[in-house]
Write a protein that holds these residues in place. Structure first.
Motif, mmCIF file in Angstrom:
data_model
loop_
_atom_site.group_PDB
_atom_site.id
_atom_site.type_symbol
_atom_site.label_atom_id
_atom_site.label_comp_id
_atom_site.label_asym_id
_atom_site.label_seq_id
_atom_site.Cartn_x
_atom_site.Cartn_y
_atom_site.Cartn_z
ATOM 1 N N ALA A 332 0.842 -1.211 0.000
ATOM 2 C CA ALA A 332 0.000 0.000 0.000
ATOM 3 C C ALA A 332 0.872 1.254 0.000
ATOM 4 C CB ALA A 332 -0.938 -0.015 1.206
ATOM 5 N N ILE A 335 2.151 1.800 -3.437
ATOM 6 C CA ILE A 335 1.094 2.304 -4.331
ATOM 7 C C ILE A 335 0.861 3.792 -4.085
ATOM 8 C CG2 ILE A 335 -1.386 2.171 -4.803
ATOM 9 C CD1 ILE A 335 -1.182 -0.853 -4.257
ATOM 10 N N ASP A 336 0.816 4.189 -2.812
ATOM 11 C CA ASP A 336 0.567 5.604 -2.489
ATOM 12 C C ASP A 336 1.651 6.502 -3.074
ATOM 13 O OD1 ASP A 336 -1.640 4.746 -1.160
ATOM 14 O OD2 ASP A 336 -0.804 4.969 0.846
ATOM 15 N N ASP A 338 3.559 5.814 -5.572
ATOM 16 C CA ASP A 338 3.433 5.724 -7.022
ATOM 17 C C ASP A 338 2.323 6.652 -7.541
ATOM 18 O OD1 ASP A 338 4.192 3.813 -9.369
ATOM 19 O OD2 ASP A 338 2.016 3.989 -9.416
ATOM 20 N N ILE A 339 1.196 6.698 -6.829
ATOM 21 C CA ILE A 339 0.091 7.579 -7.223
ATOM 22 C C ILE A 339 0.524 9.038 -7.116
ATOM 23 C CG2 ILE A 339 -2.229 8.380 -6.562
ATOM 24 C CD1 ILE A 339 -2.866 5.468 -5.795
ATOM 25 N N SER A 342 2.394 9.890 -10.130
ATOM 26 C CA SER A 342 1.605 9.907 -11.364
ATOM 27 C C SER A 342 0.556 11.008 -11.393
ATOM 28 C CB SER A 342 0.872 8.574 -11.552
ATOM 29 O OG SER A 342 1.786 7.548 -11.729
ATOM 30 N N MET A 343 -0.016 11.324 -10.241
ATOM 31 C CA MET A 343 -1.186 12.213 -10.212
ATOM 32 C C MET A 343 -0.910 13.562 -9.566
ATOM 33 S SD MET A 343 -3.580 10.441 -11.710
ATOM 34 C CE MET A 343 -5.169 11.131 -11.227
ATOM 35 N N LEU A 346 -3.708 16.066 -7.801
ATOM 36 C CA LEU A 346 -5.078 15.826 -8.281
ATOM 37 C C LEU A 346 -5.848 14.948 -7.302
ATOM 38 C CD1 LEU A 346 -4.584 15.200 -12.106
ATOM 39 C CD2 LEU A 346 -5.716 17.143 -11.040
ATOM 40 N N GLY A 347 -7.071 15.342 -7.026
ATOM 41 C CA GLY A 347 -7.939 14.556 -6.145
ATOM 42 C C GLY A 347 -7.676 14.773 -4.677
ATOM 43 N N LYS A 348 -6.662 15.574 -4.347
ATOM 44 C CA LYS A 348 -6.332 15.781 -2.908
ATOM 45 C C LYS A 348 -7.237 16.874 -2.320
ATOM 46 C CE LYS A 348 -2.450 13.238 -2.865
ATOM 47 N NZ LYS A 348 -2.645 11.833 -2.555
ATOM 48 N N LEU B 47 -12.022 17.820 -15.389
ATOM 49 C CA LEU B 47 -11.530 18.736 -14.359
ATOM 50 C C LEU B 47 -11.071 20.010 -15.057
ATOM 51 C CD1 LEU B 47 -9.326 16.145 -12.403
ATOM 52 C CD2 LEU B 47 -11.672 16.820 -11.850
ATOM 53 N N LEU B 52 -10.389 12.714 -16.650
ATOM 54 C CA LEU B 52 -10.187 11.407 -16.028
ATOM 55 C C LEU B 52 -11.005 10.378 -16.809
ATOM 56 C CD1 LEU B 52 -10.721 12.301 -12.243
ATOM 57 C CD2 LEU B 52 -8.577 12.377 -13.545
ATOM 58 N N ARG B 100 -5.942 11.249 -17.846
ATOM 59 C CA ARG B 100 -5.401 10.351 -16.822
ATOM 60 C C ARG B 100 -6.373 9.177 -16.674
ATOM 61 N NH1 ARG B 100 -1.350 13.239 -14.163
ATOM 62 N NH2 ARG B 100 -1.334 15.442 -14.731
ATOM 63 N N LEU B 102 -7.784 6.053 -14.669
ATOM 64 C CA LEU B 102 -7.900 5.478 -13.325
ATOM 65 C C LEU B 102 -8.712 4.194 -13.390
ATOM 66 C CD1 LEU B 102 -8.829 8.685 -11.247
ATOM 67 C CD2 LEU B 102 -6.586 7.734 -11.676
ATOM 68 N N VAL B 141 -3.212 5.026 -13.259
ATOM 69 C CA VAL B 141 -3.047 4.346 -11.973
ATOM 70 C C VAL B 141 -4.160 3.323 -11.769
ATOM 71 C CG1 VAL B 141 -1.762 6.146 -10.717
ATOM 72 C CG2 VAL B 141 -4.226 6.209 -10.710
ATOM 73 N N VAL B 143 -5.958 1.211 -8.837
ATOM 74 C CA VAL B 143 -6.124 1.296 -7.379
ATOM 75 C C VAL B 143 -7.261 0.387 -6.933
ATOM 76 C CG1 VAL B 143 -5.278 3.640 -6.899
ATOM 77 C CG2 VAL B 143 -7.585 3.332 -7.732
ATOM 78 N N ARG B 147 -7.173 2.253 -1.429
ATOM 79 C CA ARG B 147 -6.133 3.170 -1.908
ATOM 80 C C ARG B 147 -6.765 4.384 -2.594
ATOM 81 N NH1 ARG B 147 -4.256 1.735 1.675
ATOM 82 N NH2 ARG B 147 -3.010 3.607 1.611
ATOM 83 N N HIS B 150 -7.905 6.744 0.114
ATOM 84 C CA HIS B 150 -6.754 7.295 0.823
ATOM 85 C C HIS B 150 -6.081 8.400 0.002
ATOM 86 C CE1 HIS B 150 -3.326 7.152 3.606
ATOM 87 N NE2 HIS B 150 -2.554 7.300 2.534
ATOM 88 N N ASN B 151 -6.029 8.197 -1.316
ATOM 89 C CA ASN B 151 -5.259 9.108 -2.162
ATOM 90 C C ASN B 151 -6.092 10.201 -2.826
ATOM 91 O OD1 ASN B 151 -2.298 8.149 -2.412
ATOM 92 N ND2 ASN B 151 -3.511 6.252 -2.448
ATOM 93 N N PHE B 152 -7.405 9.981 -2.951
ATOM 94 C CA PHE B 152 -8.235 10.958 -3.661
ATOM 95 C C PHE B 152 -9.408 11.428 -2.792
ATOM 96 C CE2 PHE B 152 -6.798 7.973 -7.202
ATOM 97 C CZ PHE B 152 -5.728 8.768 -7.572
ATOM 98 N N PRO B 153 -9.127 12.155 -1.713
ATOM 99 C CA PRO B 153 -10.228 12.584 -0.839
ATOM 100 C C PRO B 153 -11.248 13.481 -1.528
ATOM 101 C CG PRO B 153 -8.123 13.603 -0.196
ATOM 102 C CD PRO B 153 -7.800 12.549 -1.199
ATOM 103 N N LYS B 154 -10.859 14.191 -2.596
ATOM 104 C CA LYS B 154 -11.834 15.053 -3.301
ATOM 105 C C LYS B 154 -12.746 14.252 -4.226
ATOM 106 C CE LYS B 154 -9.727 19.614 -3.612
ATOM 107 N NZ LYS B 154 -8.956 20.504 -4.490
ATOM 108 N N TRP B 155 -12.405 12.980 -4.439
ATOM 109 C CA TRP B 155 -13.232 12.139 -5.326
ATOM 110 C C TRP B 155 -13.690 10.909 -4.528
ATOM 111 C CZ3 TRP B 155 -8.530 11.847 -9.155
ATOM 112 C CH2 TRP B 155 -8.259 13.133 -9.652
#
Lengths: 348, 160
Positions: A332, A335-336, A338-339, A342-343, A346-348, B47, B52, B100, B102, B141, B143, B147, B150-155
């Motif tokens: 995990a 992966i984090d 790696d994301i 790559s990203m 975005l999405g944060k 976006l 995406l 991108r 996903l 990516v 996922v 994951r 964890h990584n995309f809280p806005k989505w």
């Protein structure tokens, strides 16, 4: 077989209880969560009563358990009290064995021996365990036993015990079809077999007939060679011998032969062998999950530190339910990262 | 912007637009219409500076993908879904921002890691050779549910 263990204030443990399956028990967890200590403790308790001392001292296991703990854990100056937790005056261990044997003992931090507090026919428990340590043994076999007996060396007693077991001569006849099948699986995996010759050295004989010094054989093959020898000389006899403990079987083993290793472990288990593994390896866990049949008995014990820093355990038969899973968590993290690469944001 | 796909309920906080790309209902404006000849990802989200392409798969038996043939089949399917969607959007003249890819798959972390590597190689991501002046995928990516959140809280996504 071992039914359960209860440990209080011993080495890294505060208070922990585990129940075991008669099949395969797998300890997983991050470093310093006590996996190897558990294996060694269970081995020490099941191996101690095989010594002659226990019978010489009117079935009093005090000396035998103390010596075995000292040999396996190597506390400084052989003071068993050093195995108590740093903050404790006394530790207590209770092990329940099948059939209806129990041993409970305490270790005071200022004493050099254990004190047996309950003994239910422990001395009658006769099943001889096998411990395979992380480092491969066949290549250091030559002269190791005599070196261990004559000199103070830091290598623990599990290596000595295994060397002694490997030295036992072969049985005249392989005991049964099932063992023959297991040996054939190991030979196929190793693409050959290991032989102990009269000069007390191991050699590797490939399927093509070439004879090599053991040091020249692949290290992963040598680990499998240990199993081969123990089955050939009857020291490991599923249904008859005691538990098989294997600490990090994956070390120096090529991932491509993990599947065969797991098939062999499952075959041993199906023939009545209780097994204890400690592993960091995803591939072993996943093959156990994929190759096990519904009737196979596999119990995963996930050791972890709680918020107070104390070791706890979650046990489950279901691979998917292993929690926490330090091996999966490592993937995990990868992966984090790696994301993130790559990203970006975005999405944060 | 809320979207529900294949049992997953998404909320895209910062989306300008989001729609089901492989829409099969002729009465809806985003009806795909070429599903007999072109594969399609499930969702497209626009976006401010990116698109995406999102593919979602909730497997009943994820372990089958440990087997080489199933893994390879999935890899091919994910590759062609992206490429056909790219062509479709090119024909719509909608390749005006980096894309991108996903893939939200219910696989364990180890298998996700392996699939990530494969998809990037197969699409391919970026500009793999010097002759290419532009890329067909900015990034990709793979996922799983945990994951993703964890990584995309806005989505955020939850099971519907």
């Amino acid at each position: 077989m071992i039914n359960s263990v209860s440990i209080k204030k011993f080495t890294a443990f505060q208070d922990i209880k585990l129940s075991f399956t008669k099949g395969i028990n797998v300890f997983v967890g991050a470093n310093s969560t006590g996996k190897s200590h558990l294996l060694k403790l269970l081995y020490a308790v099941t191996a101690a009563n095989k010594t002659e001392e226990i019978h010489a001292l009117n079935n009093d296991p005090t000396r035998a358990i103390t010596d075995k703990l000292n040999g396996v854990f190597k506390p400084e100056n052989k003071v068993a009290g050093r195995l108590c937790r740093n903050d404790a005056d006394r530790s207590t261990i209770r092990v329940s064995l099948e059939p209806e044997r129990t041993i409970e003992f305490a270790i005071a931090s200022d004493m050099d021996h254990v004190v047996v507090t309950e003994n239910l026919s422990y001395e009658k428990y006769s099943w001889v365990p096998v411990f395979i340590p992380p480092k491969e043994v066949l290549s250091i076999f030559e002269g190791f036993s005599s070196l261990y007996l004559k000199r103070e060396i830091t290598i623990d007693e599990t290596y000595f015990d295994l060397s002694q077991a490997l030295e036992i001569p072969l049985l005249k006849d392989v005991p049964g079809e099932k063992i023959t099948q297991l040996l054939s699986m190991i030979k196929k995996t190793c693409e050959g077999e290991f032989l102990l010759r009269k000069n007390k050295k191991f050699y590797y004989k490939s399927d093509k007939g070439r004879l090599l010094e053991v040091e020249l054989a692949a290290e992963g093959f040598r680990k499998m060679g240990v199993l081969q020898r123990l089955l050939q000389n009857g020291h490991l006899l599923p249904g008859v011998s005691g538990p098989l403990f294997w600490d990090e079987p994956e070390s120096n083993l090529n991932p491509s032969i993990m599947k065969q290793l797991v098939e062999i472990l499952l075959a041993l288990s199906r023939n009545g062998q209780q097994i204890f593994l400690a592993t960091h390896d995803y591939i072993i866990l996943k093959w156990l999950d994929l190759l096990a049949k519904p009737e196979d008995k596999i119990l995963f014990h996930s050791l972890f530190k709680n918020q107070a820093g104390e070791i706890e355990v979650n046990s489950t038969h279901d691979y998917q339910a292993i929690h926490p899973n330090a091996i999966d968590d490592t993937f995990a993290d990868l992966i984090d990262k790696d994301i993130e690469h790559s990203m970006g944001d975005l999405g944060k | 912007m809320r979207m529900i796909v294949d049992g997953f309920d998404f909320e895209f906080e910062d989306a300008i637009d989001a729609f089901i790309f492989d829409e099969t209902d002729k009465n809806l404006p985003n009806y795909h219409g070429l599903s007999h000849s072109m594969k399609a990802v499930d969702l497209i989200v626009e976006l401010e500076n990116d698109y995406l392409f999102i593919e979602v798969k909730d497997f009943h038996d994820p372990d089958t993908y440990q087997v080489g043939s199933c893994f390879n089949h999935l890899r091919k399917s994910l590759k062609y879904k992206y490429r056909d969607t790219f062509l479709y959007r090119w024909a719509e003249n909608k390749i005006d921002k980096p894309i991108r890819y996903l893939c939200l798959l219910t696989l364990d972390n180890a298998l996700i890691t392996r699939m990530n590597k494969e998809i990037r190689k197969q699409l391919p991501v970026g500009r793999p050779i010097s002759r290419w002046e532009q890329s067909i995928a900015q990034s990709s990516v793979v996922v799983n549910f945990d994951r993703w959140n964890h990584n995309f809280p806005k989505w955020s996504v939850r099971r519907s």
